[in-house]
Design a protein around this motif. Structure first.
Motif, mmCIF file in Angstrom:
data_model
loop_
_atom_site.group_PDB
_atom_site.id
_atom_site.type_symbol
_atom_site.label_atom_id
_atom_site.label_comp_id
_atom_site.label_asym_id
_atom_site.label_seq_id
_atom_site.Cartn_x
_atom_site.Cartn_y
_atom_site.Cartn_z
ATOM 1 N N HIS A 263 1.002 -1.079 -0.038
ATOM 2 C CA HIS A 263 -0.020 0.026 -0.151
ATOM 3 C C HIS A 263 0.821 1.278 0.214
ATOM 4 O O HIS A 263 0.714 2.407 -0.640
ATOM 5 C CB HIS A 263 -0.976 0.202 1.172
ATOM 6 N N VAL A 264 1.833 1.271 0.806
ATOM 7 C CA VAL A 264 2.744 2.365 0.632
ATOM 8 C C VAL A 264 3.367 2.688 -0.789
ATOM 9 O O VAL A 264 3.698 3.833 -0.923
ATOM 10 C CB VAL A 264 3.865 2.210 1.919
ATOM 11 N N LEU A 265 3.627 1.705 -1.133
ATOM 12 C CA LEU A 265 4.271 1.842 -2.683
ATOM 13 C C LEU A 265 3.399 2.383 -3.646
ATOM 14 O O LEU A 265 3.498 3.448 -4.366
ATOM 15 C CB LEU A 265 4.702 0.529 -3.108
ATOM 16 N N ARG A 266 2.090 1.814 -3.449
ATOM 17 C CA ARG A 266 0.977 2.208 -4.257
ATOM 18 C C ARG A 266 0.482 3.661 -4.011
ATOM 19 O O ARG A 266 0.102 4.369 -4.891
ATOM 20 C CB ARG A 266 -0.391 1.300 -4.112
ATOM 21 N N ASN A 267 0.502 4.089 -2.736
ATOM 22 C CA ASN A 267 0.003 5.542 -2.424
ATOM 23 C C ASN A 267 1.320 6.197 -2.511
ATOM 24 O O ASN A 267 1.200 7.577 -2.264
ATOM 25 C CB ASN A 267 -0.778 5.724 -1.128
ATOM 26 N N ALA A 268 2.555 5.842 -2.795
ATOM 27 C CA ALA A 268 3.727 6.886 -2.796
ATOM 28 C C ALA A 268 3.868 7.500 -1.577
ATOM 29 O O ALA A 268 4.239 8.731 -1.572
ATOM 30 C CB ALA A 268 3.666 7.499 -4.158
ATOM 31 N N SER A 269 3.631 6.730 -0.540
ATOM 32 C CA SER A 269 3.864 7.228 1.040
ATOM 33 C C SER A 269 2.955 8.675 1.109
ATOM 34 O O SER A 269 3.310 9.521 1.898
ATOM 35 C CB SER A 269 5.335 7.692 1.270
ATOM 36 N N GLY A 270 1.700 8.670 0.390
ATOM 37 C CA GLY A 270 0.890 9.536 0.639
ATOM 38 C C GLY A 270 1.088 10.794 -0.657
ATOM 39 O O GLY A 270 0.188 11.758 -0.771
ATOM 40 N N MET A 271 2.091 10.477 -1.465
ATOM 41 C CA MET A 271 2.280 11.466 -2.531
ATOM 42 C C MET A 271 1.135 11.562 -3.762
ATOM 43 O O MET A 271 0.827 12.506 -4.324
ATOM 44 C CB MET A 271 3.688 11.308 -3.288
ATOM 45 N N VAL A 272 0.593 10.393 -3.766
ATOM 46 C CA VAL A 272 -0.557 10.459 -4.777
ATOM 47 C C VAL A 272 -1.605 11.169 -4.412
ATOM 48 O O VAL A 272 -2.123 11.950 -5.137
ATOM 49 C CB VAL A 272 -1.130 8.746 -4.950
ATOM 50 N N ARG A 273 -1.835 11.056 -3.266
ATOM 51 C CA ARG A 273 -3.029 12.134 -2.429
ATOM 52 C C ARG A 273 -2.671 13.514 -2.596
ATOM 53 O O ARG A 273 -3.316 14.397 -2.727
ATOM 54 C CB ARG A 273 -3.236 11.665 -1.319
ATOM 55 N N LYS A 274 -1.326 13.841 -2.545
ATOM 56 C CA LYS A 274 -0.798 15.190 -2.643
ATOM 57 C C LYS A 274 -0.876 15.584 -3.922
ATOM 58 O O LYS A 274 -1.507 16.737 -4.198
ATOM 59 C CB LYS A 274 0.788 15.135 -2.032
ATOM 60 N N LYS A 275 -0.946 14.703 -4.904
ATOM 61 C CA LYS A 275 -0.993 15.237 -6.283
ATOM 62 C C LYS A 275 -2.433 15.559 -6.631
ATOM 63 O O LYS A 275 -2.656 16.630 -7.354
ATOM 64 C CB LYS A 275 -0.215 14.325 -7.341
ATOM 65 N N ILE A 276 -3.264 14.613 -6.189
ATOM 66 C CA ILE A 276 -4.742 14.890 -6.246
ATOM 67 C C ILE A 276 -5.181 16.297 -5.741
ATOM 68 O O ILE A 276 -5.933 16.933 -6.346
ATOM 69 C CB ILE A 276 -5.575 13.707 -5.896
ATOM 70 N N ASP A 277 -4.685 16.512 -4.646
ATOM 71 C CA ASP A 277 -5.050 17.621 -3.883
ATOM 72 C C ASP A 277 -4.342 19.059 -4.664
ATOM 73 O O ASP A 277 -4.992 20.015 -4.691
ATOM 74 C CB ASP A 277 -4.467 17.857 -2.450
ATOM 75 N N ALA A 278 -3.208 18.794 -5.255
ATOM 76 C CA ALA A 278 -2.835 19.964 -5.867
ATOM 77 C C ALA A 278 -3.392 20.549 -7.089
ATOM 78 O O ALA A 278 -3.668 21.239 -7.514
ATOM 79 C CB ALA A 278 -1.316 19.553 -6.405
ATOM 80 N N VAL A 279 -4.205 19.207 -7.927
ATOM 81 C CA VAL A 279 -4.970 19.497 -9.017
ATOM 82 C C VAL A 279 -6.451 19.802 -8.616
ATOM 83 O O VAL A 279 -6.887 20.756 -9.369
ATOM 84 C CB VAL A 279 -4.947 18.250 -10.113
ATOM 85 N N TYR A 280 -6.984 19.168 -7.472
ATOM 86 C CA TYR A 280 -8.377 19.314 -7.249
ATOM 87 C C TYR A 280 -8.749 19.538 -6.004
ATOM 88 O O TYR A 280 -9.712 19.143 -5.512
ATOM 89 C CB TYR A 280 -9.046 17.723 -7.574
ATOM 90 N N GLN A 281 -7.987 20.597 -5.332
ATOM 91 C CA GLN A 281 -8.276 20.853 -3.973
ATOM 92 C C GLN A 281 -9.583 21.521 -3.862
ATOM 93 O O GLN A 281 -9.943 21.292 -2.802
ATOM 94 C CB GLN A 281 -6.881 21.905 -3.274
ATOM 95 N N TYR A 282 -9.851 22.221 -4.471
ATOM 96 C CA TYR A 282 -11.125 23.146 -4.451
ATOM 97 C C TYR A 282 -12.241 22.799 -5.387
ATOM 98 O O TYR A 282 -13.538 23.015 -5.036
ATOM 99 C CB TYR A 282 -10.771 24.655 -4.728
ATOM 100 N N SER A 283 -11.845 21.758 -6.391
ATOM 101 C CA SER A 283 -12.826 21.632 -7.228
ATOM 102 C C SER A 283 -13.813 20.406 -6.899
ATOM 103 O O SER A 283 -14.603 19.859 -7.620
ATOM 104 C CB SER A 283 -12.149 21.532 -8.885
ATOM 105 N N LEU A 284 -13.165 19.080 -6.215
ATOM 106 C CA LEU A 284 -13.692 17.935 -5.790
ATOM 107 C C LEU A 284 -13.754 17.823 -4.344
ATOM 108 O O LEU A 284 -13.014 18.361 -3.611
ATOM 109 C CB LEU A 284 -12.801 16.886 -6.442
ATOM 110 N N ASP A 285 -14.972 17.077 -3.781
ATOM 111 C CA ASP A 285 -15.235 16.957 -2.531
ATOM 112 C C ASP A 285 -14.350 15.744 -2.080
ATOM 113 O O ASP A 285 -13.684 15.053 -2.770
ATOM 114 C CB ASP A 285 -16.795 16.761 -2.388
ATOM 115 N N GLU A 286 -14.130 15.671 -0.718
ATOM 116 C CA GLU A 286 -13.404 14.650 -0.084
ATOM 117 C C GLU A 286 -13.597 13.341 -0.630
ATOM 118 O O GLU A 286 -12.883 12.462 -0.841
ATOM 119 C CB GLU A 286 -13.576 14.979 1.534
ATOM 120 N N LYS A 287 -14.950 12.968 -0.692
ATOM 121 C CA LYS A 287 -15.377 11.630 -0.988
ATOM 122 C C LYS A 287 -14.842 11.289 -2.394
ATOM 123 O O LYS A 287 -14.290 10.060 -2.694
ATOM 124 C CB LYS A 287 -16.958 11.415 -1.221
#
Length: 664
Positions: free
Chosen positions: A67-91
Motif C-alpha cells: 500500500h505504501v508503494l501504491r500510494n507513494a507514501s501519500g504522494m498520490v493524494r498530494k498530487k490529487i489535492d494539488a489539482v483538485y483541492q477546491y474542485s472536488l469534494d473529499e469523497k
C-alpha cells in the motif's frame, strides 16, 4: 617498437582510449548521433532530481508495504489535492486515490454500481490524465515515455503533451475512442500504475524484509520486479540468505524464528520447504513434553491447547536444540569470532537441571533434552543429522527462494552511498572508546568501511560456492556470524541471548548489550566521522538507519545527531507496533526537501479498497533547500557528465579522423 602506440599518442589519444571510443562509436556512429546525445544529456542535467523513498524493517508486512508503494507514501493524494483541492469534494478525491492505488479491484466494484458508466469513464479518464500530468512534470519526456505501459504509450504521450484549447476536440476524441472500443478499464489500470511509478523514482529498502510477518515472499516478488530499487541487507535478510546457501545453523534458525511467530506457512506454502520430516521427528521425540517456552508468541489463550499449537511448539523446540548444536560447531571451529559465551550446552548440569553462566548457577525452566549427550552435547544424533541434511537439500533446491536470494545479492549490499546519503541497516561497529572496531576475517583485520566491504565479499563467495561446501568454508561461517555476531554491522549487540530467552527466567542473563554505536549515534561528531569514513561530506550528507525500532510512543525522535542521522524503523510489522506506537516511516527525498512521513497502522487491503480507508500519514519537513536539487547535483549526474565527456572525446576523434565515422 610499438608503432601503433606512438601513432595514437601523437594524435592525443592512447591506444586504450581509442579502443573505448571505437566501441562507443558502435552506438553513436555519426557526428550527428553523438552531438544529439550530448544535447539530450546536457538537458537532463538541468531537470529536477527524482523522488527517492526510503523504507526499512518490512518483516513480511506485505499489505502495508504494497500500500505504501501504491500510494507513494501519500504522494498520490498530494498530487490529487494539488489539482483538485477546491474542485472536488473529499469523497470524490478519496475514490480517485483508491482507484489509482488498486485500479483492478476498484473498477470491479465501481462498474457494477455505476449507472451511467460511459459518463463516469469520461470524467475519470480526464481526471487521471491531469494527475499523471502533474506527476510527470519534472521529468524529461524521454524518461516519462520509458515509464509508460507499452500498450498505451502513444495514447498517454498524446494526452499528456497535446492538451490545450486548440486541441481540445482532439483530446476529447481520444478519450471517447478509448471508451468506444471497450479499452477504458485497461487504460485506467495502465495509467494508474504509471502514476504510481512516476512518484517513486528510486526505492531504498534499508533491510529486514524477512521474519515476523507472514508474506516476506510477496514482498520479495515486489522488490524483484521493481524498476528501480536497492536493498541494504538486514540481519534477518542475511539469515535467510545464509540458509539458502545451505548453512545448516542458519537453516535451523530460520525455521525456529518462523515457528516462534507461527509463520511456518511462508516456508511450507510459499517456498515449498518440506517440514514433514521435522514434524514427524518432533512429535515422536518430544511426545508428552508440553514445550511451554516454545508456544508461538501472541497465541491467544484459547488456542494454546490446540493440536496445531502443540505441533508447532514441538517442532519449535526440536529445531532450536538442533540449531544450538550447529552453532556450537561453528563457534568451536572459529575461535577468532570470540563467541565462546554462546557455547552453553556444555555448561548445563543435566542431573541438577542448572546451567552456569558468568559464574552464576541458574535454574533451567525446561530440563527435557532427549537428544543431547551430556558427554558430547554438540553432536547431532543420527536422526538429527539426517533431518538437517534433508532440510539443507530442500533449501538449496527451492527455486523461488533461490530467485529471491539472488535478487538480494544483485540489488543489495551491506551498505550504499547514494546522493550524499549513507544507507545501512544496523551499525558501524565501534569499540569502547568510540573508535572503529577492528575485526578479524580470514586472519586479516578490518574496520569501518573496509569491514562492511569484506563482509559483503565473504557473503557473495559463500553463496556462489554453495554447491561446493569444501570451498572457502570459513566464508560460510562468517556469513552465519553476520546474523548474530557481536561485531556484525548487521546486528550490533554483544550477544543474541536465544538460549537464555527460552530456558531461563533471568533478566540479567537475557540482557543483550548493544554496541557502543547505539550510544554514540546521537552524537554529531561520531556521525561526522562515519560519513567521512565512507567518503561523504558531513556538511550535506546523512546516515539513514533501521534495525532498532523508534519508541515514538515514549517520545523518542527518529532524527539523531542534529539531523545527521535518521532511524526510520517505525514498526511496519505488527509485532513491533506495541513498541513504536506507529506503523512505519518513509523518508522522502525530493528535489527540494527531506520529508519524514509517519504512518498510522494499515487496517487491511480489503478496507482500503471497499471503504476507501487510506493510511493516515503525518508528514514532517526535516530539511528544505532554497535551491532546487537538479540531476546534475546527483550521483546519476556524475555518471551523465562522464558520458558527456566520453562523447565529446568521440566527437574530437571523429574530427581528427582517428576514429572512422561508421555511417553516412
Amino acid at each position: 617498437m610499438d608503432y601503433e602506440k606512438i601513432e595514437s599518442d601523437r594524435n592525443g589519444f592512447s591506444t586504450l582510449e581509442l579502443k573505448h571510443l571505437n566501441l562507443l562509436a558502435e552506438k553513436f556512429p555519426t557526428v550527428q548521433a553523438a552531438s544529439t546525445e550530448i544535447i539530450n544529456l546536457e538537458a537532463i542535467l538541468n531537470l529536477p532530481k527524482g523522488t527517492e523513498h526510503f523504507l526499512t524493517d518490512i518483516h513480511g508486512a506485505y499489505e502495508t508495504f504494497s500500500h505504501v508503494l501504491r500510494n507513494a507514501s501519500g504522494m498520490v493524494r498530494k498530487k490529487i489535492d494539488a489539482v483538485y483541492q477546491y474542485s472536488l469534494d473529499e469523497k470524490t478525491k478519496r475514490q480517485l486515490a483508491t482507484l489509482i492505488y488498486y485500479p483492478e479491484e476498484k473498477l470491479e466494484i465501481i462498474t457494477k454500481k455505476e449507472e451511467d458508466l460511459e459518463s463516469w469513464y469520461s470524467v475519470t479518464l480526464h481526471r487521471l490524465i491531469e494527475v499523471a500530468r502533474v506527476s510527470a512534470d519534472k521529468y524529461s519526456r524521454s524518461k516519462v515515455r520509458k515509464a509508460m505501459p507499452e500498450d498505451f504509450a502513444y495514447v498517454i504521450d498524446e494526452l499528456l503533451y497535446e492538451h490545450g484549447a486548440k486541441k481540445e476536440q482532439y483530446f476529447n476524441s481520444i478519450i471517447k475512442s478509448i471508451i468506444d472500443v471497450g479499452r477504458a478499464n485497461h487504460f485506467i489500470v495502465a495509467i494508474s500504475k504509471f502514476i504510481q511509478r512516476l512518484l517513486i523514482d528510486r526505492l531504498h529498502v534499508i533491510g529486514d524484509v524477512f521474519d515476523r510477518g507472514p508474506h516476506a515472499d510477496q514482498v520479495m516478488d515486489l522488490i524483484h520486479n521493481h524498476y528501480s530499487v536497492d536493498i541494504q541487507w538486514g540481519n534477518h535478510d542475511i539469515f535467510w540468505m545464509a540458509a539458502a546457501s545451505g548453512i545448516r545453523a542458519s537453516i535451523a534458525g530460520v525455521i525456529r524464528v518462523s515457528a516462534r511467530y507461527d509463520n511456518l506457512d511462508t516456508l511450507e506454502d510459499s517456498y515449498g520447504i518440506n517440514l514433514l520430516p521435522l514434524a514427524t521427528f518432533a512429535m515422536r521425540v518430544y511426545e508428552g513434553d508440553p514445550c511451554e517456552a516454545f508456544i508461538p508468541v501472541n497465541t491467544p489463550p484459547e488456542n494454546i491447547g490446540s493440536t496445531h499449537v502443540k505441533l508447532i511448539s514441538k517442532m519449535h523446540k526440536a529445531i532450536m536444540v538442533i540449531e544450538e548444536k550447529l552453532i556450537g560447531e561453528i563457534v568451536q571451529r572459529c575461535p577468532e569470532m570470540h563467541m565462546e559465551d554462546r557455547l552453553l550446552l556444555n555448561k548445563i548440569n543435566y542431573e541438577k537441571g542448572t546451567i552456569t553462566i558468568d559464574g552464576r548457577e541458574l535454574k533451567l525452566t525446561d530440563t527435557n533434552f532427549p537428544t543431547i549427550d551430556p558427554n558430547n552435547p554438540y553432536e547431532l544424533s543420527p536422526e538429527e543429522k539426517e533431518l538437517a541434511e534433508k532440510l539443507r537439500f530442500s533449501f538449496l533446491n527451492c527455486e523461488r527462494l533461490q530467485r529471491h536470494v539472488k535478487t538480494l545479492f544483485s540489488k543489495g549490499s551491506t551498505f550504499l552511498t547514494y546522493n550524499s546519503n549513507l544507507l545501512y541497516h544496523g551499525c558501524i561497529p565501534l569499540d569502547a572508546n568510540g573508535d572503529f572496531k577492528e575485526v578479524t576475517l580470514h586472519d586479516k583485520k578490518y574496520k569501518g568501511k573496509a569491514l562492511c566491504e569484506q563482509f559483503d565479499l565473504v557473503s557473495r563467495r559463500a553463496y556462489y560456492n554453495r554447491e561446493r561446501p569444501e570451498k572457502r568454508n570459513k566464508d560460510r561461517d562468517y556469513m552465519w556470524y553476520l546474523w548474530c555476531g557481536a561485531d556484525s554491522p548487521l546486528f550490533g549487540k554483544k550477544k543474541m541471548a536465544t538460549f537464555e530467552r527460552y530456558f531461563l527466567d533471568d533478566k540479567e542473563a537475557q540482557y543483550e548489550e548493544s554496541n557502543k554505536y547505539y550510544k554514540l549515534r546521537d552524537d554529531k561528531e561520531t556521525c561526522v566521522r562515519i560519513l567521512e569514513e565512507f567518503g561523504l561530506d558531513p556538511e550535506k550528507s546523512h546516515i539513514i538507519n533501521g534495525h532498532v525500532p523508534v519508541k515514538v510512543g515514549k517520545g523518542e525522535s527518529p532524527v539523531k545527531a542534529e539531523g545527521r542521522l535518521f532511524v526510520i524503523d517505525g514498526g511496519m510489522s505488527k509485532p513491533y507496533q506495541k513498541v513504536t506506537g506507529i506503523a512505519g516511516y518513509t523518508l522522502i527525498y525530493d528535489s527540494y526537501s527531506l520529508i519524514l512521513a509517519e504512518h498510522a497502522p494499515f487496517e487491511s487491503r480489503r478496507n482500503a479498497i471497499q471503504e476507501e480507508h487510506d493510511i493516515v500519514s503525518i508528514r514532517s519537513m526535516i530539511e528544505r533547500s532554497t535551491d532546487r536539487i537538479m540531476v546534475g547535483d546527483t550521483d546519476d549526474g556524475v555518471h551523465i557528465k562522464s558520458q558527456i565527456a566520453d562523447l565529446n572525446r568521440l566527437l574530437e576523434a571523429y574530427q581528427r579522423g582517428v576514429v572512422k565515422v561508421k555511417s553516412a
